[in-house]
Design an enzyme around this catalytic site. Sequence first.
Site, mmCIF file in Angstrom:
data_model
loop_
_atom_site.group_PDB
_atom_site.id
_atom_site.type_symbol
_atom_site.label_atom_id
_atom_site.label_comp_id
_atom_site.label_asym_id
_atom_site.label_seq_id
_atom_site.Cartn_x
_atom_site.Cartn_y
_atom_site.Cartn_z
ATOM 1 N N HIS A 151 0.873 -1.177 0.000
ATOM 2 C CA HIS A 151 0.000 0.000 0.000
ATOM 3 C C HIS A 151 0.917 1.235 0.000
ATOM 4 C CE1 HIS A 151 -4.174 1.572 1.280
ATOM 5 N NE2 HIS A 151 -3.441 2.650 1.067
ATOM 6 N N GLU A 197 -4.327 0.205 -5.250
ATOM 7 C CA GLU A 197 -4.481 1.343 -6.159
ATOM 8 C C GLU A 197 -3.223 1.717 -6.934
ATOM 9 O OE1 GLU A 197 -5.747 4.713 -3.857
ATOM 10 O OE2 GLU A 197 -7.773 3.954 -3.702
ATOM 11 N N ASN A 337 -11.710 0.228 -4.873
ATOM 12 C CA ASN A 337 -11.798 1.372 -3.963
ATOM 13 C C ASN A 337 -12.675 2.408 -4.641
ATOM 14 O OD1 ASN A 337 -10.050 0.007 -2.337
ATOM 15 N ND2 ASN A 337 -8.365 1.479 -2.489
ATOM 16 N N TYR A 339 -14.919 5.898 -4.194
ATOM 17 C CA TYR A 339 -15.270 7.058 -3.372
ATOM 18 C C TYR A 339 -16.159 8.039 -4.129
ATOM 19 C CZ TYR A 339 -11.481 5.873 -0.070
ATOM 20 O OH TYR A 339 -10.680 5.250 0.854
ATOM 21 N N GLU A 410 -12.350 -0.313 -0.296
ATOM 22 C CA GLU A 410 -12.370 0.998 0.376
ATOM 23 C C GLU A 410 -13.566 1.790 -0.089
ATOM 24 O OE1 GLU A 410 -8.875 3.552 0.259
ATOM 25 O OE2 GLU A 410 -7.599 1.786 0.498
#
Length: 520
Positions: A151, A197, A337, A339, A410
């Site tokens: 990460h 990511e 992920n 958002y 996420e």
Amino acid sequence: MGEKKKKNKMKCMLMAIMVLQMLFSHVSSLHRTQFPSTFLFGAATSSYQIEGGYLEGNKSLSNWDVFTHMPGKILDGSNGDVADDHYHLYTEDVELLDYLGVNSYRFSISWARILPRGRFGEINLEGIAFYSNIIDALLLKGIQPFVTLNHFDFPYELEHRYGAWLSSEIQKDFAYFAEVCFNAFGDRVKFWTTFNEPNLLIKFSYMIGVFPPCRCSKPFGNCTSGDSAVEPYVVAHNVILSHATAVDVYRRKYQAKQGGSIGIVIATKWYEPLRNITEDYAAAQRALSFEAAWFLDPIINGDYPAEMRDIVGSNLPEFTPAEQRLLESKLDFIGINQYSSTYVRDCKYSSCQLDFYEGNALVFATDERDGVPIGKPTALSGIFVVPYGIEKVVMYMKQRYNNTPMYITENGYSQKGDSSTSMEEMVNDIERVEFIHDYLSYLSNAIRQGADVRGYFIWSLLDNFEWAFGYTIKFGLYYVDFDSQRRAPKLSAEWYKKFLNGSNLPKVKEDDAKLVCSSS
Ligand code: BGC
């Protein structure tokens, strides 16, 4: 705030949730049973953002240790030397997870703690013991470890020696690191992801140059060295092959006896066409190709998307036939992920200003249509609350990758907060409750339409070090006082706990909560 006052506040928040449950039982509400019973519900963190202990237990310097110690790189001049001091407080943090009632926890391993000198030195047994203890503590509580190998942070020595991700040498280092981890933890870890990511990281590090090693060129960014038109693709190529090599090792030597699964985590915005015209629909598809398919197409189907080849041309590396064979079906699940979402308009057939993040896909990204923002803004600029985006992204993945199993690795909401923000303000995070409620509702729509989604992790368990923003942005379900390292559950933590407990939960509206609080 006095202890009594704090307790009252907590009581008030709990009451708010309970009263609202009664009052709004007629409104559409969210229930745990809208998700499969085997579904993983968890919270996520990453090593550099929470651990601290940056030179303890024989850990070496990582790229982020070096970067954050350079003046002017982090908004509030901070670093992750101590962060949440999770290195010393992990037992307490496992208790926090247990309190929430989650059945999984996503965290990452600091490569520099396990292999301080990469493959050029010894395995650090203290580092192995640290993660082994976390894994055991989790399993004792019935919480499945969901482990990310990388990460963003890696031993600085690899940067220094050969330029890290720019060199194909890194493939050997990553595969070695992965194997050390499978070997040490794979008897107990059943969920692995290789990278977090890489698509976002590569753009930040090699295209716009704001993350280490800060390489880029104009017009994407202003760095002293780098080439934004070439290096992102070289680095991505090395990451993809590193992933494939690590998965190959897992499949050949560990998977059958350990019985786990392995995937990769990709950051995926949803791209909505700005105008109702064919060119903008194509632009949105192109933006998705340059975002997610850049990595997932090669890993699942053996090559980059044709529209990338069309635009990037010879700057996009080729896979040799042997590499293509190595790549074939090299994941068990896709980590997403999710958002935010953004509008895009075409810049391939008409000229327009190219956005620095999405511009390489020949699109112009904008957060507004006819002056109306795509969603409510959050503390992070460019990140908006667009709950339907999660359903669209999942359905896109379902369709493009033949319903490969997916985990939302996420999803979370940011608050602005620095030393002048009171704990009371931070803890009363009604917007985060609304955010999680709404995104989960849209996620359940996708599941109802047959999408094979198997888990959901909130970013993040704790307020923590938010990369270039330091400690000014807070994503935690738990508030952290960074002076005392005291943790306190936010309203969202209590909400999540109730949801996981099987309660029917409407979202909490600010006025309603105030009403309940002022009367208590
Ligand atoms: C990253 C996290 C980060 C979060 C919020 C993701 O891009 O994986 O490390 O803290 O978003 O910005």
